[in-house]
Design an enzyme around this catalytic site. Structure first.
Site, PDB file in Angstrom:
ATOM      1  N   LYS A 202       0.801  -1.232   0.000  1.00  0.00           N
ATOM      2  CA  LYS A 202       0.000   0.000   0.000  1.00  0.00           C
ATOM      3  C   LYS A 202       0.832   1.280   0.000  1.00  0.00           C
ATOM      4  O   LYS A 202       0.470   2.279   0.606  1.00  0.00           O
ATOM      5  CB  LYS A 202      -0.967  -0.009   1.197  1.00  0.00           C
ATOM      6  CG  LYS A 202      -1.985  -1.123   1.155  1.00  0.00           C
ATOM      7  CD  LYS A 202      -2.893  -1.154   2.364  1.00  0.00           C
ATOM      8  CE  LYS A 202      -2.269  -1.858   3.526  1.00  0.00           C
ATOM      9  NZ  LYS A 202      -3.207  -2.262   4.574  1.00  0.00           N
ATOM     10  N   ASP A 237      -5.787  -6.870   9.973  1.00  0.00           N
ATOM     11  CA  ASP A 237      -7.109  -6.223  10.063  1.00  0.00           C
ATOM     12  C   ASP A 237      -8.250  -7.172   9.698  1.00  0.00           C
ATOM     13  O   ASP A 237      -9.347  -7.088  10.254  1.00  0.00           O
ATOM     14  CB  ASP A 237      -7.187  -4.923   9.239  1.00  0.00           C
ATOM     15  CG  ASP A 237      -6.700  -5.070   7.805  1.00  0.00           C
ATOM     16  OD1 ASP A 237      -6.192  -6.145   7.442  1.00  0.00           O
ATOM     17  OD2 ASP A 237      -6.805  -4.092   7.046  1.00  0.00           O
TER      18      ASP A 237
END
Ligand code: BGC
Length: 499
Positions: A202, A237
Site C-alpha cells: 500500500k 485487520d
C-alpha cells in the site's frame, strides 16, 4: 507479469516531474496535433471497446478465478512459498466468547492513518460497556522514513491517548494495560503476540522493519515514550474484523477488507493445514490470513494495469490488490482517460498536466463521478476540472463514466469471485459447512463501504457463480470498524492475566 503502484501521496515521489510532458509555451499543458472529429471519435471508441473486452468478467472467467483461488489456498496451506497466497497462521484459535471483562486497548496501523481505541468489556451480560477512539494521520514522509521514526510517532500518539483515560474506563488492580495490535501488512506470525514483517504494501516503504518482529518494534518505541503497555495479540485487520464480527454473530466464517488494500481471512480446520507445526489449536480450528492481495492467476488485465504495475514501488507484486482495491482503481481510470486524450483527443488538442500526474484521479473521485445524477453531469465536469484540469463536454463526460464503470465492475466482480473461491474451498473440504446453513462474510473497508456500484457488482458476481439457491445462505454484511474492537477483544481473549 509485472504490475503496480504507489498511493496518491506516493505518486509525486515515484514519478519525477521530468517524466511529465509539457509545452514550453504553456507549461501546464501539452499540445497534440488534432485529427478530424471522426478520427477522434473512432479512436476513443476503439480504446473503450478494447477496454471492455480486456476487462470482461463473464461467468467462465469468474469461475476460473474462484477455482484458482481455491487451488492456490490449498497449495499455500500445504507448503510455505508454494503459492501466491501465503495462507498465514494467525495463532488465533481462542476467539472472544463474550465473557471477557476489563479495560483493553487497540492500535490499528494499516494505511495513511492509525487508530487508537480503548474498550471496557463487561462480560456476558454487559458486553461492550464503553469505547473511545481517536484517529491520527501519518505524515507522508514517515511512510518513507525509518522504522524507528514511524514506531516512535505511533507510540507517542498511543501514549497521549492513554493519558486521557477517565473514570468510565477502569484498569483492574494489579494489571498492566494490554493492547491488541492490528498491523495490516503481510506478517509471518510466530505466536499470537509476535510476527515478522514480510514486506510493506500500500505504498509504504519504511526502511528497517521488513524481517523484524513488529511487536518488538512497537515495544521498543513504547519504552522510549515511557508508556507501559503490553501487546497481548498481534493481528491482521481481516482477523480483527472476523473476531469483532463473530463476537456478535457466530455464523461469521470469513472476513474481507476492501479499502486502500485488500485481503481476506477465514476459519480453517487445523487438520486441513498440512504445514501446521504440530497441534496449535485446542478448538480444532484456527484463522488463516490468506493475504489474497498477492493472488494473480487468471485475472483479466489490461495494458493500463501493466503500465501502473511497472511504475509502482513493488512491480509484479500484489496483482489482485492492484486490480480490485481502492488505492488503484482511480489510477487505472486516469491511465485510460489519458490514453483517450493522447490518442483520441478526447478533450481537444491540449492535455492538462494534472491528468498526466500519476494518482491525480483517485478512487473517491471516480466513485463520486458515478453518483452524479444531474442531467448535464455537472459533478463529473467539476471533478474532471478540479482533479485533472480537464474542460469536458457531455460526450467526454459520458465516456469517462464508461471507463469508471468498467474498472469498478471488473474490481467488484473479481472480489466476488475471490469470496466464492474461499467459500468453495471450505465447502469442498467439509460438505454442508458453508452452503448447508447461514454463513456470514464480514466486510469492511472504505471501498466497500462507500462505493455502491462496486458493492452491487460484487454481490452480483457471487449470485452469478453460486446461483440463487446457494447464494441465499450466504450473507455478505458490512461490519463497520470491527477490526479495532476485534483486536481489543483478541487482546482480552489472549490476556496475560488469568480471569
Ligand atoms: C495487506 C494486508 C491487509 C490488506 C487490507 C494489504 O495490502 O497486505 O495485510 O490486510 O492490505 O488492509
Amino acid at each position: 507479469m509485472s504490475m503496480t503502484t504507489a498511493s496518491a501521496a506516493v505518486g509525486s515521489v515515484c514519478f519525477p516531474r521530468s517524466r511529465i510532458r509539457g509545452s514550453s509555451f504553456h507549461p501546464r499543458m501539452s499540445i497534440r496535433s488534432s485529427g478530424s472529429s471522426t478520427d477522434t471519435l473512432s479512436s476513443v471508441t476503439q480504446i473503450l471497446t478494447k477496454l471492455h473486452k480486456d476487462c470482461a468478467t463473464p461467468v467462465p472467467v469468474l469461475r476460473h478465478v474462484a477455482d484458482s483461488m481455491a487451488n492456490d489456498m490449498r497449495a499455500g496451506l500445504a507448503v510455505d512459498g508454494s503459492s501466491d497466497l501465503k495462507m498465514i497462521l494467525s495463532y488465533v484459535d481462542a476467539l472472544p466468547t463474550g465473557n471477557e471483562k476489563g479495560l483493553f486497548y487497540a492500535l490499528d496501523l494499516g494505511g495513511t492513518n492509525f487508530r487508537v481505541l480503548r474498550v471496557q468489556l463487561g462480560g456476558t451480560d454487559q458486553r461492550v460497556i464503553a469505547t473511545e477512539a481517536e484517529q491520527v494521520s501519518i505524515p507522508q514522509e514517515l511512510m518513507f522514513g525509518t522504522s524507528e521514526e514511524l514506531f516512535d510517532f505511533i507510540a507517542s500518539g498511543l501514549a497521549k491517548f492513554a493519558e486521557k483515560e477517565n473514570g468510565e474506563f477502569q484498569l483492574s488492580q494489579g494489571r498492566n494495560r494490554e493492547l491488541g495490535f492490528t498491523f495490516s501488512f503481510p506478517v509471518k506470525q510466530t505466536s499470537i503476540d509476535s510476527g515478522v514483517l514480510i514486506k510493506w504494501t500500500k505504498g509504504f516503504a519504511v526502511s528497517g522493519t521488513a524481517g523484524r518482529d513488529v511487536v518488538a518494534c512497537l515495544n521498543e518505541a513504547m519504552k522510549r515514550q515511557g508508556l507501559e503497555m503490553q501487546v497481548s495479540a498481534l493481528v491482521n485487520d481481516t482477523v480483527g474484523t472476523l473476531a469483532g464480527a463473530k463476537y456478535w454473530d457466530n455464523d461469521v466464517m470469513i472476513a474481507v477488507i476492501l479499502g486502500t488494500g485488500t485481503n481476506a481471512c477465514y476459519v480453517e480446520r487445523t487438520d486441513a493445514i498440512p504445514k501446521l507445526p504440530g497441534q496449535i489449536s485446542k478448538s480444532g480450528t484456527t484463522i488463516i490470513n490468506t493475504e489474497w492481495g498477492a493472488f494473480s492467476t487468471g485475472l483479466p488485465l489490461t495494458e493500463f494495469d501493466r503500465g501502473m504495475d511497472a511504475a509502482s514501488i513493488n512491480p509484479g507484486e500484489q496483482i489482485f490488490e492492484k486490480t480490485i482495491s481502492g488505492m488503484y482503481l482511480g489510477e487505472i481510470v486516469r491511465r485510460v482517460v489519458l490514453e483517450m486524450a493522447e490518442t483520441g483527443s478526447l478533450f481537444g488538442s491540449s492535455i492538462p498536466e494534472k491528468l498526466q500526474t500519476p494518482f491525480s484521479l483517485r478512487t473517491p473521485h471516480i466513485c463520486a463521478m458515478q453518483q452524479d445524477t444531474t442531467t448535464n453531469l455537472d459533478a463529473v465536469g467539476s471533478i474532471l476540472f478540479n482533479e485533472a484540469g480537464i474542460e469536458s463536454n457531455m460526450g467526454a463526460r459520458k465516456m469517462v463514466l464508461e471507463v469508471c464503470d468498467t474498472i469498478a465492475k471488473r474490481g467488484g466482480r473479481l472480489a466476488g469471485a475471490g469470496i466464492v473461491g474461499i467459500l468453495q474451498k471450505m465447502e469442498d473440504d467439509m460438505e454442508g459447512l458453508i452452503f448447508g446453513k447461514r454463513t456470514v462474510v464480514a466486510m469492511d473497508g472504505g471501498l466497500y463501504e462507500n462505493y455502491p456500484q462496486y458493492r452491487t457488482y460484487l454481490q452480483d458476481a457471487v449470485t452469478d457463480l453460486l446461483g440463487p439457491a446457494l447464494s441465499e445462505n450466504i450473507v455478505i454484511e458490512h461490519s463497520k470498524d470491527g477490526s479495532g474492537i476485534g483486536a481489543a477483544l483478541l487482546a482480552a481473549a489472549n490476556s496475560k492475566y488469568k480471569p
